[in-house]
Scaffold this motif. Structure first.
Motif, PDB file in Angstrom:
ATOM      1  N   ALA A  40       1.039  -1.075   0.267  1.00 49.28           N
ATOM      2  CA  ALA A  40      -0.392   0.110   0.452  1.00 49.28           C
ATOM      3  C   ALA A  40       0.569   1.143  -0.515  1.00 49.28           C
ATOM      4  N   PRO A  41       0.594   2.635  -0.335  1.00 45.51           N
ATOM      5  CA  PRO A  41       1.171   3.485  -0.593  1.00 45.51           C
ATOM      6  C   PRO A  41       1.731   3.779   0.979  1.00 45.51           C
ATOM      7  N   GLY A  42       2.576   3.910   1.308  1.00 47.44           N
ATOM      8  CA  GLY A  42       3.934   4.198   2.215  1.00 47.44           C
ATOM      9  C   GLY A  42       4.306   3.495   3.402  1.00 47.44           C
ATOM     10  N   LYS A  43       3.305   2.432   2.225  1.00 44.16           N
ATOM     11  CA  LYS A  43       3.471   0.606   3.666  1.00 44.16           C
ATOM     12  C   LYS A  43       4.959  -0.020   3.067  1.00 44.16           C
ATOM     13  N   GLU A  44       5.369  -0.941   3.901  1.00 48.14           N
ATOM     14  CA  GLU A  44       5.990  -1.749   3.764  1.00 48.14           C
ATOM     15  C   GLU A  44       4.903  -3.029   2.696  1.00 48.14           C
ATOM     16  N   ARG A  45       5.931  -3.641   1.885  1.00 46.69           N
ATOM     17  CA  ARG A  45       5.310  -4.785   0.941  1.00 46.69           C
ATOM     18  C   ARG A  45       5.223  -5.883   2.390  1.00 46.69           C
ATOM     19  N   GLU A  46       4.365  -6.641   2.256  1.00 53.05           N
ATOM     20  CA  GLU A  46       3.706  -7.253   3.273  1.00 53.05           C
ATOM     21  C   GLU A  46       3.074  -8.692   2.603  1.00 53.05           C
ATOM     22  N   GLY A  47       3.630  -9.689   3.360  1.00 50.12           N
ATOM     23  CA  GLY A  47       2.622 -11.050   2.544  1.00 50.12           C
ATOM     24  C   GLY A  47       1.265 -11.608   2.890  1.00 50.12           C
ATOM     25  N   SER A  52       2.580 -23.603  -0.967  1.00 44.06           N
ATOM     26  CA  SER A  52       4.080 -25.216  -0.873  1.00 44.06           C
ATOM     27  C   SER A  52       3.732 -25.320  -2.533  1.00 44.06           C
ATOM     28  N   VAL A  53       4.808 -26.124  -2.431  1.00 48.55           N
ATOM     29  CA  VAL A  53       5.248 -26.633  -4.305  1.00 48.55           C
ATOM     30  C   VAL A  53       4.483 -28.167  -3.916  1.00 48.55           C
ATOM     31  N   VAL A  54       4.745 -28.946  -2.740  1.00 43.55           N
ATOM     32  CA  VAL A  54       4.025 -30.274  -2.865  1.00 43.55           C
ATOM     33  C   VAL A  54       2.404 -30.036  -2.856  1.00 43.55           C
ATOM     34  N   GLY A  55       1.555 -30.682  -2.408  1.00 41.83           N
ATOM     35  CA  GLY A  55       0.837 -30.945  -2.304  1.00 41.83           C
ATOM     36  C   GLY A  55      -0.298 -29.096  -2.093  1.00 41.83           C
ATOM     37  N   GLY A  56       0.907 -27.881  -2.335  1.00 41.89           N
ATOM     38  CA  GLY A  56      -0.304 -27.018  -2.721  1.00 41.89           C
ATOM     39  C   GLY A  56      -1.056 -26.359  -1.093  1.00 41.89           C
ATOM     40  N   ARG A  57       0.006 -27.003   0.047  1.00 45.78           N
ATOM     41  CA  ARG A  57      -0.226 -25.939   0.992  1.00 45.78           C
ATOM     42  C   ARG A  57      -0.272 -24.463   1.288  1.00 45.78           C
ATOM     43  N   THR A  58      -1.434 -24.241   1.520  1.00 44.00           N
ATOM     44  CA  THR A  58      -1.694 -22.445   1.517  1.00 44.00           C
ATOM     45  C   THR A  58      -2.129 -22.089   3.151  1.00 44.00           C
ATOM     46  N   ASN A  59      -1.108 -20.810   3.275  1.00 42.68           N
ATOM     47  CA  ASN A  59      -1.331 -20.247   4.313  1.00 42.68           C
ATOM     48  C   ASN A  59      -1.815 -18.511   4.070  1.00 42.68           C
ATOM     49  N   TYR A  60      -2.671 -17.971   5.122  1.00 43.34           N
ATOM     50  CA  TYR A  60      -2.786 -16.309   4.793  1.00 43.34           C
ATOM     51  C   TYR A  60      -2.680 -15.305   5.869  1.00 43.34           C
ATOM     52  N   ALA A  61      -2.112 -14.535   5.800  1.00 41.01           N
ATOM     53  CA  ALA A  61      -2.193 -13.331   6.645  1.00 41.01           C
ATOM     54  C   ALA A  61      -3.853 -13.142   7.315  1.00 41.01           C
ATOM     55  N   ASP A  62      -3.513 -12.926   8.983  1.00 37.51           N
ATOM     56  CA  ASP A  62      -4.710 -12.897   9.655  1.00 37.51           C
ATOM     57  C   ASP A  62      -5.482 -11.936   8.675  1.00 37.51           C
ATOM     58  N   SER A  63      -5.531 -10.976   8.050  1.00 34.28           N
ATOM     59  CA  SER A  63      -5.970 -10.192   7.736  1.00 34.28           C
ATOM     60  C   SER A  63      -7.069  -9.953   6.900  1.00 34.28           C
TER      61      SER A  63
END
Length: 132
Positions: A40-47, A52-63
């Motif tokens: 976002a403008p004026g903010k750091e890049r955030e994940g 993941s590669v195998v199995g496609g495990r996904t994770n998300y930021a709490d937001s």
């Protein structure tokens, strides 16, 4: 040449949805851990999320948990970020990135989002604006 190209950004009203796409060229996306980031403008890049590669495990930021979903089409070498219930705070430039190192894959498998500086390949980003 390894490339990622994002698309699908735009202007949407609060509560709306968008689906971002990230297409790979020059490499096989399924061999890499994938991350979605935003800045976002004026903010750091955030994940925002990782897959993941195998199995496609996904994770998300709490937001974004419960609102955003990552998926991939291996045949098309494309990863998607489905964004629902968008909020003005989601306004940012969204980037997809790929990492070949097993350590990045391991982060995602263990429930962590990789920091942006460990990613190897970046797209140029697509802008998402959430506003009424």
């Amino acid at each position: 040449q390894l490339q990622l190209v994002e698309s699908g950004g735009g202007l949407v009203q609060p509560g709306g949805s968008l689906r971002l796409s990230c297409a790979a060229s020059g490499f096989t996306l399924a061999d890499y851990a994938i991350g979605w980031f935003r800045q976002a403008p004026g903010k750091e890049r955030e994940g925002v999320s990782c897959m993941s590669v195998v199995g496609g495990r996904t994770n998300y930021a709490d937001s974004v948990k419960g609102r955003f979903t990552v998926s991939r089409d291996i045949a098309k070498d494309t990863v998607y970020l489905q964004m629902n219930s968008l909020e003005p705070e989601d306004t940012a430039v969204y980037y997809c990135a790929a990492a070949i190192e097993p350590s990045v894959h391991a982060m995602c498998v263990m429930g962590r989002l990789p920091p942006y500086y460990v990613m190897n390949v970046w797209g140029k980003g697509t802008r998402v604006t959430v506003s009424s």
